[in-house]
Write a protein that holds these residues in place. Structure first.
Motif, short mmCIF file in Angstrom:
data_model
loop_
_atom_site.label_atom_id
_atom_site.label_comp_id
_atom_site.label_asym_id
_atom_site.label_seq_id
_atom_site.Cartn_x
_atom_site.Cartn_y
_atom_site.Cartn_z
N LYS A 133 0.83 -1.21 0.00
CA LYS A 133 0.00 0.00 0.00
C LYS A 133 0.87 1.26 0.00
O LYS A 133 0.52 2.25 -0.65
N LYS A 192 2.06 1.67 -3.43
CA LYS A 192 0.98 2.19 -4.27
C LYS A 192 0.76 3.68 -4.03
O LYS A 192 0.66 4.47 -4.98
N TYR A 194 1.92 6.68 -6.49
CA TYR A 194 0.89 7.61 -6.97
C TYR A 194 1.28 9.05 -6.67
O TYR A 194 1.22 9.92 -7.55
N CYS A 223 -6.21 6.20 -7.47
CA CYS A 223 -6.36 5.69 -6.11
C CYS A 223 -6.83 6.83 -5.21
O CYS A 223 -6.59 8.01 -5.49
N LEU A 268 -6.20 5.35 1.26
CA LEU A 268 -4.92 4.63 1.38
C LEU A 268 -4.17 5.05 2.64
O LEU A 268 -3.60 4.22 3.35
#
Length: 772
Positions: A236, A239, A243, A514, A519
Motif C-alpha cells: 500500500k 501504491k 501515486y 487511487c 490509502l
C-alpha cells in the motif's frame, strides 16, 4: 587354500627379516609330493613360539595376554646388548588362494600388519590399506580367524576343559562354520542396542524440542502475521508513494512547463521593453541632442540683442549728434544735466542690457570657475543701479564737455556715418530676425512631432513594462510553486527511503487512480497493527522452520529407527535359526568324532559332549566394558527396553564335557590327571578338525604333556588329518618331529635375535647325512 609362508621383521625376538615357508596338505589339488607337516623346533627361549604369536597377531589378535605381553609395543623388538631396539614390527601371511576360499579375485593373498612404536598401526591386504574389521571378515568367510582353533598356543588346548559351557559352545560354533552368522548377529545386536539408544535419544530430543517448538510456532505465526501485515503495508505504501510521486512529478512538470512558458514570455516582454527603452533613449537623446531650436532662439536673442544694441547705438548716435550740436551751440565745458525721465530710461536701458548679458552668461555657464566673473558682473550692475539711485536723489548730473567745435563737427560727421552704418545693420538684423523666427517655427513643429513620438513610446513602454511586471509576478509565483512541489517531492523521497528503503525513482506507477485519503487511513491502521504485533526477531521464522524441520527429522528418524529395530530383530532371529540349525548338525558329528578319538587315544573309555541350559551370553563389547552394565538400568525406559532385557535374560545352550578313561569312574573333569586332561582336550581338538578341516592349523606344544605311547598315537592321528589340513607344529617331541616333512630349527645367539635353520626330512639319509 593354505598358508604358503610367513614373513616376520622386528616382531619380538625376530629382529631381522625372517621367512618361513610351509608345506601344503597332501590332498590339496591332489598333490602327494612336497606336502606334509611342518615342524618348528628349538630349545626353550629360542623364540619358536613367537612364530605362532606372529601368525595370530597378523590375523588380528588384539589381546596382549594371548600374545604374552602387557602392551602393544611389547611385540616390537626391544633390543639387546648388541642390537638397538627397533621402531616398528610387521608380519605378513601369504595364502595360496587358488581355490578362491578367500573371496578375492587373487590366486595369492597377502595379509600384513604393521605396528610402530608411537602406537600407530595399519593393516594391508595385497599392499592395500584396510581396516581390522575387513581382515576379520575376510578370514571368517574363509573359515579361519583369530578366535578359531587355527592357532592353538601353549596352554590353549587345556583351556577348553577349563572353559565355561558358553565358551565351549563358542569353540564348537567356530568349528561349525557359523562364525560369519555370529558376527552378523553380534553386529545386529549392537546395532539394535545402538538403534534403541538412538531412538531413546531421539525421543528425549523430541520431548525437549516440543515446548520450544510450540513457543516458536506462536512467535512464528505472530511474525508471519507481522510479515504479512508488513508486506501489505509495503504494497500500500508503494501504491500510495508511487501515486504521489507520479502526481508530484506531473505537477512538477506542469509547473516547470508553466514557468518556462512564463520565462519565455517574460524574456520576450523584456526584450520589447529593452527595445522601447532603447528607442526612447534614442528619442530622448535626439531631443537632448537637438540644439538647433535653442541655437536659433539664442541666435534670435542675439539678433534682438544686436538690434537693441544697434538701436541703442543709433539712439546714442542721434543723441550724440544732438548733443554735439547743442555742445557746439553752448560751448560749455561742464554741463549740468538734470536727472529726468530720459536720463533714467537711458540708464535703466543700460542696466537692462547688462542684465540680459548676465542672463545669457548664466545660461551658457559650463564651469564653476565662470561663476566668479558672473558674480562681479552682477555686482557692477548692482553698483550701476546704486549710482542711478544716488543721481536720482541729487536731481542732476554734471558732465564734462571740454571739447572744441571743430572736434564736434568731426564727431558729428563721424556719428552720421556711424548712424548710416547702424541703419544698414539694423535693417539686416531685422531681416535675420525674421528668417530666424521662421526657422524657429519650423523647428518647433519638428520638435512637437518628436515629443509626440517620445510620449507615444513612453505610453507603449508603460504598457509593456506593466505586462513585463505581470509576467515577472507570475514567473515568481511559478518558481515559488515549483519550489513548494520540489520540497514536497524531496520530503516524499526521504519518506520513501525511510519507510521502504527504496529510491523514489525506482517506484513504478501503474496509472490506476487511487483514493489518497483511503490509502493513508489503511496505512495508518496497518502501522498500528505492526506496533501491536511488536518487534519480533525476523530470524524467528527461520529458527522455527529449522526447529520444526529438526522435529520432523527426529520424528521421521524415530519411525525409521523403529523400522530398523524390527528389521534387526528379524535379522537376529534369522541368524539364530541358521546358527541353531548348523550348530545342532555340527554338534552331533563333533560329539561322535570326540567319542571316537577319545577311545582311540585312551584305548577305550567313553567321552561325549552334553548340552546344558545357561544364561544367554552378553556381547563381547558389553563384557569388556563395565560401564555398559552400570548405565544399563539408569538411563533406559523400562517399557522401551523390555524386549532387549527379555532377550538378554533368555536362556541358551552351553556345552559340558563328560570324559571317563577306561577302568575309572569319573564324574567331573577336575578329577582327571594332567595327562588325561591333555589327551581329552587333544581328542576334542581332533574331533573339531576332522569335522570341519581348517585350511591350516598351528599347534604350539599341545602334546608336551604326553608320554611316548600317547605321542605315537598323537602322531598317527596328526598324519591322518594332515591330508585335509595343513599343520604347522611347534614341538619338543621326537615322535612329532618324525611325522614332519619340513623341519625348522630356531636358535638364539648372544645378540638375542632368533635365527632359522630349515631342512626337508626326505633329504636326510639313514645315517643322518644329506642326500645328494
Amino acid at each position: 587354500m593354505f598358508l604358503k609362508k610367513v614373513e616376520i621383521s622386528g616382531f619380538k625376538s625376530f629382529a631381522n627379516k625372517t621367512t618361513l615357508e610351509f608345506l601344503p596338505a597332501c590332498n590339496f589339488n591332489g598333490e602327494k609330493k612336497g606336502c606334509g607337516i611342518t615342524a618348528i623346533v628349538g630349545p626353550n627361549g629360542s623364540g619358536k613360539s613367537n612364530v605362532a604369536d606372529a601368525i595370530s597377531w597378523a590375523m588380528g589378535e588384539q589381546s596382549m595376554k594371548n600374545l604374552r605381553g602387557k602392551k602393544s609395543e611389547d611385540v616390537i623388538f626391544s633390543g639387546s646388548g648388541k642390537k638397538a631396539r627397533l621402531g616398528s614390527a610387521w608380519a605378513t601371511l601369504y595364502f595360496d588362494n587358488s581355490d578362491k576360499r578367500i573371496p578375492l579375485e587373487f590366486s595369492e593373498v597377502a595379509i600384513s600388519r604393521k605396528l610402530f612404536r608411537n602406537g600407530e598401526s595399519e593393516y594391508l591386504i595385497n599392499d592395500s590399506r584396510v581396516r581390522l574389521i575387513d581382515v576379520i571378515d575376510l578370514l571368517a568367510k574363509a573359515g579361519v580367524g583369530k578366535e578359531s582353533y587355527c592357532v592353538v598356543s601353549q596352554g590353549m588346548s587345556d583351556s577348553v576343559l577349563s572353559a565355561t559351557p558358553a565358551e565351549r559352545r563358542s569353540i564348537l560354533e567356530d568349528a561349525a562354520g557359523v562364525k560369519q552368522y555370529q558376527i552378523k548377529k553380534e553386529r545386529a545386536i549392537r546395532k539394535l542396542e545402538s538403534t534403541r539408544n538412538n531412538l531413546e535419544r531421539a525421543g528425549d530430543l523430541i520431548k525437549e524440542i516440543k515446548p520450544h517448538l510450540r513457543m516458536l510456532k506462536r512467535q512464528a505465526e505472530k511474525a508471519q502475521k507481522g510479515k504479512e501485515v508488513a508486506q501489505e503495508l509495503k504494497e500500500k505504501q508503494i501504491k500510495l508513494f508511487s501515486y504521489l510521486w507520479s502526481k508530484f512529478e506531473s505537477e512538477k512538470n506542469n509547473v516547470s512547463g508553466e514557468k518556462n512558458d512564463l520565462g519565455a514570455k517574460m524574456s520576450n516582454a523584456q526584450r520589447q521593453v529593452d527595445k522601447l527603452n532603447d528607442e526612447l533613449s534614442q528619442e530622448s537623446e535626439k531631443a537632448l541632442d537637438s540644439k538647433a531650436q535653442e541655437e536659433m532662439e539664442k541666435r534670435k536673442q542675439d539678433l534682438y540683442q544686436e538690434l537693441n544694441n544697434l538701436e541703442k547705438e543709433m539712439v546714442i548716435a542721434e543723441g550724440r549728434i544732438e548733443i554735439e550740436k547743442e555742445r557746439m551751440e553752448q560751448q560749455r565745458i561742464i554741463e549740468t544735466i538734470p536727472v529726468d525721465l530720459g536720463y533714467v530710461k537711458s540708464r535703466l536701458e543700460r542696466v537692462r542690457q547688462n542684465q540680459e548679458k548676465l542672463i545669457n552668461r548664466l545660461n551658457s555657464v559650463e564651469d564653476l570657475s565662470e561663476l566668479q566673473g558672473i558674480k562681479e558682473f552682477a555686482r557692477a550692475i548692482q553698483q550701476e543701479l546704486y549710482d542711478l539711485y544716488k543721481d536720482v536723489g541729487e536731481g542732476e548730473v554734471k558732465i564734462d564737455r571740454s571739447a572744441s567745435k571743430v572736434e564736434g563737427k568731426d564727431r558729428i560727421e563721424s556719428l552720421g556715418k556711424k548712424q548710416e552704418e547702424l541703419t544698414g545693420k539694423i535693417s539686416k538684423c531685422k531681416s535675420e530676425i525674421e528668417k530666424t523666427e521662421k526657422n524657429i517655427e519650423e523647428e518647433i513643429e519638428k520638435d512637437k512631432q518628436t515629443r509626440e513620438k517620445f510620449f507615444q513610446l513612453e505610453r507603449e513602454l508603460y504598457e509593456k513594462q506593466k505586462d513585463l511586471d505581470k509576467f515577472k509576478d507570475n514567473f515568481n509565483e511559478a518558481k515559488i510553486k515549483l519550489a513548494k512541489v520540489e520540497v514536497r517531492e524531496e520530503d516524499l523521497a526521504n519518506e520513501i527511503k525511510s519507510e521502504l528503503k527504496l529510491e523514489a525513482k525506482d517506484l513504478k506507477y501503474d496509472g490506476q487512480p487511487c483514493d489518497r485519503n483511503s490509502l493513508e487511513g489503511e496505512i495508518s491502521k496497518l502501522k498500528v497493527q505492526m506496533e501491536q504485533i511488536g518487534g519480533i526477531d525476523p530470524l524467528i521464522v527461520e529458527e522455527y522452520e529449522e526447529v520444526n524441520k529438526r522435529h520432523e527429522f527426529l520424528s521421521q528418524e524415530s519411525k525409521d529407527l523403529e523400522k530398523a529395530i524390527g528389521s534387526l530383530n528379524e535379522v537376529i532371529k534369522e541368524m539364530d535359526q541358521k546358527i541353531s540349525k548348523t550348530f545342532n548338525q555340527a554338534f552331533e558329528k563333533i560329539n561322535k568324532e570326540f567319542t571316537n578319538y577319545f577311545r582311540i587315544i585312551f584305548g577305550g573309555g567313553n567321552a561325549h559332549l552334553v548340552k546344558a541350559k545357561i544364561q544367554k551370553r552378553r556381547l563381547k563389547k558389553e563384557a569388556d566394558d563395565p560401564s555398559t552394565e552400570l548405565g544399563a538400568g539408569e538411563n533406559k525406559d523400562e517399557d522401551d527396553d523390555k524386549s532387549l532385557d527379555e532377550a538378554r535374560d533368555k536362556e541358551e545352550i552351553g556345552i559340558d564335557i563328560s570324559a571317563c578313561p577306561p577302568g575309572k569312574k569319573i564324574t567331573n573333569l577336575t578329577m582327571l590327571s594332567g595327562g588325561e586332561r591333555s589327551l581329552t582336550s587333544i581328542a576334542l581338538l581332533f574331533a573339531i578338525i576332522s569335522y570341519n578341516p581348517p585350511p591350516f592349523a598351528v599347534l604350539d606344544e599341545v602334546e608336551a604333556a604326553l608320554d611316548e605311547a600317547n605321542s605315537r598315537r598323537f602322531g598317527r592321528i596328526l598324519q591322518e588329518l594332515s591330508h585335509n589340513t595343513q599343520f604347522v607344529i611347534i614341538t619338543h617331541n621326537r615322535e612329532t618331529m618324525r611325522q614332519a616333512s619340513l623341519l625348522y630349527g630356531v636358535t638364539m645367539g648372544e645378540d638375542g635375535i632368533s635365527k632359522l635353520l630349515s631342512v626337508h626330512l626326505d633329504q636326510i639319509g639313514q645315517e643322518g647325512g644329506i642326500k645328494k
